[in-house]
Design a protein around this motif. Structure first.
Motif, PDB file in Angstrom:
ATOM      1  N   ASP A 117       0.832  -1.209   0.000  1.00  0.00           N
ATOM      2  CA  ASP A 117       0.000   0.000   0.000  1.00  0.00           C
ATOM      3  C   ASP A 117       0.863   1.254   0.000  1.00  0.00           C
ATOM      4  O   ASP A 117       0.585   2.238  -0.692  1.00  0.00           O
ATOM      5  CB  ASP A 117      -0.923   0.005   1.217  1.00  0.00           C
ATOM      6  N   GLU A 118       1.931   1.212   0.820  1.00  0.00           N
ATOM      7  CA  GLU A 118       2.824   2.366   0.879  1.00  0.00           C
ATOM      8  C   GLU A 118       3.517   2.574  -0.456  1.00  0.00           C
ATOM      9  O   GLU A 118       3.683   3.710  -0.919  1.00  0.00           O
ATOM     10  CB  GLU A 118       3.860   2.165   1.991  1.00  0.00           C
ATOM     11  N   LEU A 119       3.917   1.472  -1.081  1.00  0.00           N
ATOM     12  CA  LEU A 119       4.559   1.577  -2.386  1.00  0.00           C
ATOM     13  C   LEU A 119       3.591   2.118  -3.431  1.00  0.00           C
ATOM     14  O   LEU A 119       3.972   2.902  -4.302  1.00  0.00           O
ATOM     15  CB  LEU A 119       5.090   0.207  -2.819  1.00  0.00           C
ATOM     16  N   HIS A 253      10.149   7.189 -14.947  1.00  0.00           N
ATOM     17  CA  HIS A 253       9.364   6.099 -15.519  1.00  0.00           C
ATOM     18  C   HIS A 253       9.997   4.752 -15.178  1.00  0.00           C
ATOM     19  O   HIS A 253       9.297   3.782 -14.897  1.00  0.00           O
ATOM     20  CB  HIS A 253       9.245   6.278 -17.032  1.00  0.00           C
ATOM     21  N   SER A 254      11.317   4.715 -15.225  1.00  0.00           N
ATOM     22  CA  SER A 254      12.019   3.475 -14.883  1.00  0.00           C
ATOM     23  C   SER A 254      11.787   3.119 -13.420  1.00  0.00           C
ATOM     24  O   SER A 254      11.530   1.959 -13.070  1.00  0.00           O
ATOM     25  CB  SER A 254      13.517   3.643 -15.156  1.00  0.00           C
ATOM     26  N   MET A 255      11.852   4.127 -12.556  1.00  0.00           N
ATOM     27  CA  MET A 255      11.611   3.896 -11.136  1.00  0.00           C
ATOM     28  C   MET A 255      10.176   3.443 -10.897  1.00  0.00           C
ATOM     29  O   MET A 255       9.919   2.545 -10.080  1.00  0.00           O
ATOM     30  CB  MET A 255      11.909   5.178 -10.348  1.00  0.00           C
ATOM     31  N   LEU A 256       9.261   4.056 -11.609  1.00  0.00           N
ATOM     32  CA  LEU A 256       7.862   3.678 -11.466  1.00  0.00           C
ATOM     33  C   LEU A 256       7.642   2.218 -11.841  1.00  0.00           C
ATOM     34  O   LEU A 256       6.902   1.497 -11.176  1.00  0.00           O
ATOM     35  CB  LEU A 256       6.982   4.577 -12.345  1.00  0.00           C
ATOM     36  N   GLU A 257       8.295   1.790 -12.907  1.00  0.00           N
ATOM     37  CA  GLU A 257       8.151   0.405 -13.334  1.00  0.00           C
ATOM     38  C   GLU A 257       8.681  -0.553 -12.279  1.00  0.00           C
ATOM     39  O   GLU A 257       8.054  -1.570 -11.965  1.00  0.00           O
ATOM     40  CB  GLU A 257       8.890   0.197 -14.658  1.00  0.00           C
ATOM     41  N   GLN A 258       9.834  -0.213 -11.705  1.00  0.00           N
ATOM     42  CA  GLN A 258      10.435  -1.075 -10.692  1.00  0.00           C
ATOM     43  C   GLN A 258       9.575  -1.126  -9.433  1.00  0.00           C
ATOM     44  O   GLN A 258       9.331  -2.197  -8.863  1.00  0.00           O
ATOM     45  CB  GLN A 258      11.843  -0.566 -10.348  1.00  0.00           C
ATOM     46  N   VAL A 259       9.125   0.033  -8.991  1.00  0.00           N
ATOM     47  CA  VAL A 259       8.302   0.075  -7.782  1.00  0.00           C
ATOM     48  C   VAL A 259       6.977  -0.628  -8.014  1.00  0.00           C
ATOM     49  O   VAL A 259       6.459  -1.328  -7.136  1.00  0.00           O
ATOM     50  CB  VAL A 259       8.071   1.542  -7.344  1.00  0.00           C
ATOM     51  N   SER A 260       6.426  -0.456  -9.215  1.00  0.00           N
ATOM     52  CA  SER A 260       5.161  -1.111  -9.535  1.00  0.00           C
ATOM     53  C   SER A 260       5.313  -2.628  -9.502  1.00  0.00           C
ATOM     54  O   SER A 260       4.451  -3.343  -8.980  1.00  0.00           O
ATOM     55  CB  SER A 260       4.677  -0.658 -10.918  1.00  0.00           C
ATOM     56  N   LEU A 261       6.423  -3.121 -10.039  1.00  0.00           N
ATOM     57  CA  LEU A 261       6.677  -4.562 -10.013  1.00  0.00           C
ATOM     58  C   LEU A 261       6.795  -5.059  -8.580  1.00  0.00           C
ATOM     59  O   LEU A 261       6.281  -6.122  -8.222  1.00  0.00           O
ATOM     60  CB  LEU A 261       7.961  -4.876 -10.788  1.00  0.00           C
ATOM     61  N   ALA A 263       5.487  -3.655  -5.861  1.00  0.00           N
ATOM     62  CA  ALA A 263       4.176  -3.593  -5.225  1.00  0.00           C
ATOM     63  C   ALA A 263       3.302  -4.765  -5.657  1.00  0.00           C
ATOM     64  O   ALA A 263       2.602  -5.379  -4.841  1.00  0.00           O
ATOM     65  CB  ALA A 263       3.491  -2.268  -5.563  1.00  0.00           C
ATOM     66  N   ASN A 264       3.349  -5.091  -6.936  1.00  0.00           N
ATOM     67  CA  ASN A 264       2.565  -6.230  -7.430  1.00  0.00           C
ATOM     68  C   ASN A 264       3.032  -7.538  -6.817  1.00  0.00           C
ATOM     69  O   ASN A 264       2.226  -8.415  -6.502  1.00  0.00           O
ATOM     70  CB  ASN A 264       2.667  -6.306  -8.954  1.00  0.00           C
ATOM     71  N   LEU A 265       4.356  -7.653  -6.654  1.00  0.00           N
ATOM     72  CA  LEU A 265       4.911  -8.867  -6.062  1.00  0.00           C
ATOM     73  C   LEU A 265       4.463  -9.007  -4.607  1.00  0.00           C
ATOM     74  O   LEU A 265       4.069 -10.091  -4.162  1.00  0.00           O
ATOM     75  CB  LEU A 265       6.441  -8.833  -6.132  1.00  0.00           C
ATOM     76  N   LEU A 266       4.501  -7.904  -3.878  1.00  0.00           N
ATOM     77  CA  LEU A 266       4.072  -7.939  -2.480  1.00  0.00           C
ATOM     78  C   LEU A 266       2.590  -8.272  -2.369  1.00  0.00           C
ATOM     79  O   LEU A 266       2.175  -9.043  -1.502  1.00  0.00           O
ATOM     80  CB  LEU A 266       4.354  -6.587  -1.808  1.00  0.00           C
TER      81      LEU A 266
END
Length: 276
Positions: A117-119, A253-261, A263-266
């Motif tokens: 959620d925080e991510l 955008h690169s950071m967003l992709e990494q953080v999104s991945l 968050a999805n994993l968590l």
């Protein structure tokens, strides 16, 4: 007590040790609890011999009623910590004879969900910032285009001014020669050339004025050149900023992709199956 239930009772502590998280174990036949081991923090305060009819609505009771394995997630409001209650039916010769339940701490998964959620919140903020940078980049590009247009207009103006200067200087040169020739002719005419001398003087004055005008135009041309130089400097500065903005946008955008991945994993690890 059946042999299967007796063997499970004797080895209940071994079942408990197979769980990596804090877990309490519950073993029951169709009527009552026949085995119970509390966890370090998770303790339902059950007692061997308690009748199952006193625990209607629990996971274990549902399994005894349905004969199907059930896994439920219970929030922290019940025991103070979140936990997962999973129960497996025990059958002998195809007949339901009891159930084995494990109540396991779900704190890590709960923490994972909180982190997810925080991510997600961070992603939203980063997206907002990224959009702001993109907007700034677009503005800079528009400014560059406008400055380029103005620069081209200034260049055209300089060309026109140059043509005017050449024309004015030509007129001044011809006027000066005309005035000089008129003065010579007036001198040759003596008393009769006085009127002609006045015309010659006016022509020479006109030539002088033309030269002054040419000088003024030349100054204006120099100022125009300075303006164009300043515009070019501004264009270069904005171009540099645009490159920085573009690089920042790509980085975000690169950071967003990494953080999104992440968050999805968590979130994926935080999913709990309610029933099997």
């Amino acid at each position: 007590m059946s042999r299967i239930l007796q063997e499970i009772t004797n080895n209940l502590h071994l079942f408990q040790q197979t769980y990596p998280e804090d877990t309490c174990m519950i073993l029951c036949d169709k009527n009552s609890i026949i085995g119970y081991l509390p966890g370090e923090k998770i303790d339902l305060n059950l007692k061997v011999g308690d009748r199952m009819e006193n625990y209607k609505g629990t996971t274990t009771y549902k399994v005894l009623q349905t004969g199907k394995k059930i896994r439920e997630e219970i929030p922290a409001t019940v025991l103070g910590i979140p936990y997962i209650s999973s129960c497996t039916p025990i059958k002998e010769n195809g007949k339901l004879i009891g159930a084995l339940a494990a109540v396991t701490s779900n704190q890590k998964i709960s923490d994972l969900r909180k982190s997810a959620d925080e991510l997600s919140s961070v992603i939203e903020q980063m997206t907002y910032v990224s959009e702001g940078i993109s907007s700034a980049t677009d503005t800079s590009v528009n400014n560059l285009q406008e400055l380029s247009r103005q620069s081209e207009m200034m260049k055209d103006n300089m060309k026109n001014i140059g043509k005017i200067i050449v024309h004015v200087k030509g007129i001044a040169s011809r006027s000066n020669m005309l005035g000089l020739n008129a003065a010579i002719e007036a001198a040759h005419s003596g008393e009769h050339g006085k009127g002609f001398a006045i015309v010659a003087d006016e022509i020479r004055k006109m030539a002088a004025n033309s030269n002054m005008a040419a000088e003024d135009i030349q100054k204006q041309l120099e100022l125009t050149e300075k303006d164009i130089s300043q515009i070019n400097i501004s264009v270069q500065e904005i171009a540099a900023q645009t490159e920085e903005y573009s690089a920042s946008v790509q980085e975000f955008h690169s950071m967003l992709e990494q953080v999104s991945l992440t968050a999805n994993l968590l979130s994926k690890h935080g999913n709990i199956t309610n029933q099997e």
